[in-house]
Design a protein around this motif. Structure first.
Motif, PDB file in Angstrom:
ATOM      1  N   LEU A  48     -33.923 -14.384 -15.892  1.00  0.00           N
ATOM      2  CA  LEU A  48     -35.376 -14.375 -15.690  1.00  0.00           C
ATOM      3  C   LEU A  48     -35.721 -14.139 -14.222  1.00  0.00           C
ATOM      4  O   LEU A  48     -36.658 -13.391 -13.901  1.00  0.00           O
ATOM      5  CB  LEU A  48     -35.973 -15.694 -16.163  1.00  0.00           C
ATOM      6  CG  LEU A  48     -36.007 -15.930 -17.680  1.00  0.00           C
ATOM      7  CD1 LEU A  48     -36.372 -17.374 -17.973  1.00  0.00           C
ATOM      8  CD2 LEU A  48     -36.998 -14.990 -18.336  1.00  0.00           C
ATOM      9  N   THR A 108     -36.373  -8.469 -19.547  1.00  0.00           N
ATOM     10  CA  THR A 108     -35.578  -9.686 -19.738  1.00  0.00           C
ATOM     11  C   THR A 108     -34.925  -9.709 -21.111  1.00  0.00           C
ATOM     12  O   THR A 108     -33.735 -10.019 -21.261  1.00  0.00           O
ATOM     13  CB  THR A 108     -36.465 -10.933 -19.563  1.00  0.00           C
ATOM     14  OG1 THR A 108     -37.017 -10.938 -18.243  1.00  0.00           O
ATOM     15  CG2 THR A 108     -35.663 -12.204 -19.774  1.00  0.00           C
ATOM     16  N   TRP A 128     -41.881  -7.370 -17.606  1.00  0.00           N
ATOM     17  CA  TRP A 128     -40.844  -8.330 -17.235  1.00  0.00           C
ATOM     18  C   TRP A 128     -40.193  -8.932 -18.474  1.00  0.00           C
ATOM     19  O   TRP A 128     -38.961  -9.014 -18.582  1.00  0.00           O
ATOM     20  CB  TRP A 128     -41.465  -9.420 -16.357  1.00  0.00           C
ATOM     21  CG  TRP A 128     -40.566 -10.573 -16.024  1.00  0.00           C
ATOM     22  CD1 TRP A 128     -39.227 -10.539 -15.752  1.00  0.00           C
ATOM     23  CD2 TRP A 128     -40.960 -11.950 -15.930  1.00  0.00           C
ATOM     24  NE1 TRP A 128     -38.748 -11.801 -15.481  1.00  0.00           N
ATOM     25  CE2 TRP A 128     -39.794 -12.687 -15.579  1.00  0.00           C
ATOM     26  CE3 TRP A 128     -42.161 -12.616 -16.080  1.00  0.00           C
ATOM     27  CZ2 TRP A 128     -39.811 -14.071 -15.406  1.00  0.00           C
ATOM     28  CZ3 TRP A 128     -42.185 -13.993 -15.886  1.00  0.00           C
ATOM     29  CH2 TRP A 128     -41.020 -14.698 -15.560  1.00  0.00           C
ATOM     30  N   LEU A 129     -41.003  -9.322 -19.451  1.00  0.00           N
ATOM     31  CA  LEU A 129     -40.461  -9.906 -20.676  1.00  0.00           C
ATOM     32  C   LEU A 129     -39.631  -8.885 -21.454  1.00  0.00           C
ATOM     33  O   LEU A 129     -38.600  -9.225 -22.045  1.00  0.00           O
ATOM     34  CB  LEU A 129     -41.597 -10.447 -21.534  1.00  0.00           C
ATOM     35  CG  LEU A 129     -42.390 -11.610 -20.922  1.00  0.00           C
ATOM     36  CD1 LEU A 129     -43.518 -12.041 -21.837  1.00  0.00           C
ATOM     37  CD2 LEU A 129     -41.472 -12.790 -20.630  1.00  0.00           C
ATOM     38  N   ILE A 165     -32.513 -16.544 -25.438  1.00  0.00           N
ATOM     39  CA  ILE A 165     -32.331 -17.538 -24.377  1.00  0.00           C
ATOM     40  C   ILE A 165     -31.509 -18.721 -24.871  1.00  0.00           C
ATOM     41  O   ILE A 165     -30.794 -19.364 -24.107  1.00  0.00           O
ATOM     42  CB  ILE A 165     -33.704 -18.013 -23.853  1.00  0.00           C
ATOM     43  CG1 ILE A 165     -34.418 -16.861 -23.132  1.00  0.00           C
ATOM     44  CG2 ILE A 165     -33.556 -19.197 -22.908  1.00  0.00           C
ATOM     45  CD1 ILE A 165     -35.815 -17.195 -22.674  1.00  0.00           C
TER      46      ILE A 165
END
Length: 451
Positions: free
Chosen positions: A42, A80, A76-77, A27
């Motif tokens: 995200l 991502t 999700w993580l 990120i």
């Protein structure tokens, strides 16, 4: 190496820290990346995972039951991290005048991005595995369970097994109070594999796994009881060995009881991983109930010379799909399995589309034919004076726990000797293992082996 734990200790902690660190690095970067690209990724991946949850649970019911929201957060993580890794690997340094250094820097950046993305995925996979407990050790993940598995020998290692008939005259089961183990008794049990044919059911032979306790391995083995242990779905007969570590559970019990424990038979109840699961029913798709209630016991009596103490020497248990099977077979075949242990099972066999779809696919629309085998329907019409069962439910299992309570109430209404137990955990191995381990003494008392 194979005994390294994947659900506790340093490995899951290290994977989590690496995943968190990798995600933060992915990120980070330019101000534009931190303020715009990162939040956009995200948002998009979060929407994608939410869409997957809605479609798999609300539309198609792929999992058969709702999954915890935390599992989708971990997914999700992972997604991502993978998307950010791909984006970061494509960034090109601004200074193109230094072609060599630029190429080398880009290669290092791509390698770092790939490693960071992989770390995010592994962290999410580790968290998911910690929740379900499917792979407790590295050996289980790599297909090397803690117990070495060998093929069942012929003739059998236990003296009485050779030449035993398929339906021998019942003989008293061994009793711990009068049993004196010889000095040469092994310290641990063995896990072996075997093919159990469908003689009466006409189903193809499928692979089963067997736990043979220390006392069974003696030349003059005592008359030991039998526990038929059914797996979940998706899954197979090896699950209780690899994920449930049944050899450790039973060895621990046997060590405290003079080497005595049930012979554990783990047959295939998936129809050799058929696309349409047999559901432990006799239907137009096959006679799975006959296989488990007739073929398997006959093979065990003739091939292992175990369970020769009559019906009280037999019990059936299972988790999830296997718990539903244990209930059905205990109710429909009380003379074969007068003792059953339903661990996190359903209140009836289920497929996508519900009962109507099941009746159509398995019974050509004949609802009465299904009701004649559906345990809760059978319980409404019968009495079971010689049967006893335990229904265990996970305290955090919001989907299966109410169904277990329904089963308990239906069985209690018949006057059956039935218990309802709540164990820690959700629809996971934590609850499934506890459901079995907490009731081994109860099972052995039902067998008549321990007082």
């Amino acid at each position: 190496m194979y005994s390294i734990s994947l659900v506790s200790g340093p490995v899951p902690v290290v994977l989590l820290l690496c995943g968190v660190g990798a995600l933060m690095w992915l990120i980070s970067g330019s101000r534009r990346h931190v303020l715009h690209t990162g939040p956009a990724v995200l948002t998009v991946t979060g929407a994608a995972v939410a869409a997957v949850r809605i479609s798999t649970e609300g539309v198609w019911n792929i999992w058969g039951a709702p999954l915890p929201v935390t599992l989708y957060v971990w997914a999700w993580l992972a997604v991502t991290g993978a998307v950010l890794a791909v984006g970061r690997s494509k960034r090109t340094p601004r200074d193109r005048r230094r072609a060599g250094p630029v190429a080398r820097g880009r290669a290092r950046g791509q390698l770092g991005a790939a490693a960071a993305g992989l770390a995010c995925v592994l962290a999410a996979a580790s968290l998911t595995n910690q929740y379900f407990g499917e792979y407790p050790t590295l050996g289980a993940l790599l297909g090397h369970p803690k117990a070495p598995i060998s093929a069942l020998e012929a003739p059998q290692p236990a003296g009485p097994a050779t030449g035993a008939s398929a339906d021998p005259t019942p003989s008293p089961p061994v009793r711990e109070s009068t049993w004196t183990p010889p000095a040469d008794m092994p310290m641990a049990g063995r896990v072996v594999s075997a093919q159990i044919p469908g003689v009466l059911s006409k189903l193809p032979a499928s692979e089963a796994y067997l736990y043979l306790p220390p006392a069974y391995q003696l030349q003059n083995a005592p008359n030991l009881p039998v526990l038929v242990l059914v797996h979940g779905l998706p899954g197979g007969s090896r699950d209780w060995v690899a994920s449930g570590q049944i050899n450790l559970v039973m060895d621990q019990y046997a060590a405290a009881h003079k080497g005595l424990a049930p012979v554990v038979v783990m047959p295939d109840a998936s129809g050799n991983h058929a696309g349409d699961p047999p559901l432990c029913l006799d239907s137009k798709l096959g006679k799975s109930a006959t296989y488990l209630a007739v073929d398997v016991p006959a093979w065990v009596k003739s091939s292992l010379a175990a369970g020769r103490g009559g019906a009280r020497s037999w019990a059936i248990a299972g988790f999830s799909y296997g718990g539903t099977c244990a209930l059905q077979l205990g109710v429909n075949y009380p003379d074969t399995y007068p003792t059953f242990l339903d661990i996190s099972g359903e209140d009836q066999p289920t497929i996508n589309g519900g009962r109507s779809a099941l009746v159509q696919k398995y019974f050509d629309g004949d609802g009465a034919a299904f009701a004649r085998q559906n345990a809760v329907d059978v319980l409404k019409k019968g009495r079971f004076p010689g049967s006893a069962g335990v229904v265990t439910v996970g305290a955090d299992d919001s989907f299966y726990r109410p169904q277990g309570i329904t089963v308990y109430n239906a069985a209690k209404a018949t006057g059956m000797d039935i218990q309802l137990q709540q164990v820690p955990g959700g629809h996971t191995w934590q609850a499934w293992s506890a459901g079995l381990q907490n009731n081994l003494d109860w099972l052995m008392r039902r067998y008549g082996t321990v007082p």
